[in-house]
Design an enzyme around this catalytic site. Structure first.
Site, PDB file in Angstrom:
ATOM      1  N   LYS A  14       0.856  -1.190   0.000  1.00 30.60           N
ATOM      2  CA  LYS A  14       0.000   0.000   0.000  1.00 30.60           C
ATOM      3  C   LYS A  14       0.887   1.233   0.000  1.00 30.60           C
ATOM      4  CE  LYS A  14      -4.546   0.771   0.318  1.00 30.60           C
ATOM      5  NZ  LYS A  14      -5.516   0.109  -0.570  1.00 30.60           N
ATOM      6  N   THR A  61      -3.865  -5.304   0.510  1.00 27.18           N
ATOM      7  CA  THR A  61      -3.210  -4.015   0.765  1.00 27.18           C
ATOM      8  C   THR A  61      -4.021  -3.196   1.752  1.00 27.18           C
ATOM      9  OG1 THR A  61      -4.267  -2.883  -1.109  1.00 27.18           O
ATOM     10  CG2 THR A  61      -2.188  -4.029  -1.537  1.00 27.18           C
ATOM     11  N   HIS A 258      21.697  27.647 -12.024  1.00 29.45           N
ATOM     12  CA  HIS A 258      22.555  28.708 -12.543  1.00 29.45           C
ATOM     13  C   HIS A 258      21.941  30.100 -12.392  1.00 29.45           C
ATOM     14  CE1 HIS A 258      25.165  25.672 -14.142  1.00 29.45           C
ATOM     15  NE2 HIS A 258      24.244  25.194 -14.958  1.00 29.45           N
TER      16      HIS A 258
END
Length: 296
Positions: A14, A61, A258
């Site tokens: 899960k 799950t 940059h």
């Protein structure tokens, strides 16, 4: 089952199991909150759930999700590495056909708010510039492996960085600079030594180690007279490994965000070299530098 294929690897679980837990100090009544995203992945004797549609071996799950919630309610979650290890061990111990569990936890940072010059007992502010993660794997009969992370810390320094003497060829247009802006978003993973038992793992102060990793990273970034991103990131990793014998490996990824000089010569203004004070942030492309430093 096919005669030409086989299940080489499989895991299931899960993801994005989110919760916030509130702890209240009995003495001071001060609140502390923990918000986490949890992912569980189980491995073991699962091949026939794929090849024969045998769901009898599938721990749903949803069951994993509920387990995470119950464990969060009934256990301390203040140290994510320990909480993840406890969950991983539970899944392997409880289900005989499950032989491994990997737990990933991402922490949403909430910082206590200061009100009228004092820390407030139950108000918090979100710190968007930092993400803490941990990845814990428990393997039956083998113990625990832990990798923790510091991510999304955006930093900048306006001097103390240069880039010279680099390789040049017919495609090189980049000028050498002895002083430049250095900005990056820090992505750091640090791998601990193997833990044989849960008790050994639970005895580690992972929270203070996380804070120290962050401190070393930021202090090195600020104080290093950087000749390159590569050289600075190596110093960060080397310092962490030499500070903590329990850390065997450190990985950094530092994108070089940059900021370029703006040419104002057409307006008779010198904004180049030592006279530069106005820069243009560049969204892309950016440099991307990685390094993994390991203990010998």
């Amino acid at each position: 089952m096919s005669e030409t294929t086989y299940v080489k690897q499989c895991a299931y679980g899960k993801t994005l199991v989110r919760f916030m837990k509130k702890d209240i100090c009995p003495k001071t009544k001060t609140h502390t909150v923990y918000e986490m995203d949890v992912q569980s992945l189980l491995t073991g004797e699962l091949e026939e759930s794929y090849t024969k549609a045998d769901n009898s071996i599938v721990v749903p799950t949803d069951t994993q999700k509920n387990t995470i919630y119950v464990f969060a309610k009934n256990n301390d979650v203040s140290v994510p590495e320990v909480f993840a290890a406890k969950l991983a061990k539970h899944f392997v111990d409880k289900y005989k056909h499950i032989h491994g569990a990997a737990l990933d936890i991402t922490i949403t940072p909430w910082t206590r708010m200061e009100v009228q010059g004092k820390p407030h007992s139950h108000s918090f502010i979100r710190n968007p510039g930092e993400t803490r993660k941990t990845h814990v794997v428990f393997s039956e009969g083998k113990g625990f492996d832990v990798v923790s992370s510091l991510k999304d810390v955006l930093v900048l320094k306006s001097t103390g960085s240069g880039f010279t003497n680099f390789h040049k060829c017919e495609f090189t247009t980049l000028p050498e600079v002895t002083d430049r802006i250095f900005s990056t978003s820090i992505d750091c993973n640090y791998t601990f030594k193997h833990f044989d038992t849960f008790e050994e793992l639970a005895g580690f102060d992972f929270n203070s180690i996380y804070e120290k990793v962050k401190e070393i990273t930021l202090e090195t970034f600020a104080l290093d007279d950087s000749e390159s991103v590569q050289a600075t990131m190596y110093k960060m990793a080397d310092t962490i490994i030499n500070t903590y014998p329990a850390i065997n490996e450190v990985y950094y990824a530092l994108p070089n965000k940059h900021y370029f000089e703006i040419n104002l010569a057409p307006f008779n203004i010198d904004n180049l070299g030592s006279n530069c004070s106005l820069y243009q942030p560049q969204a892309y492309p950016s440099g991307y530098i990685t390094c993994t430093v390991a203990r010998k």
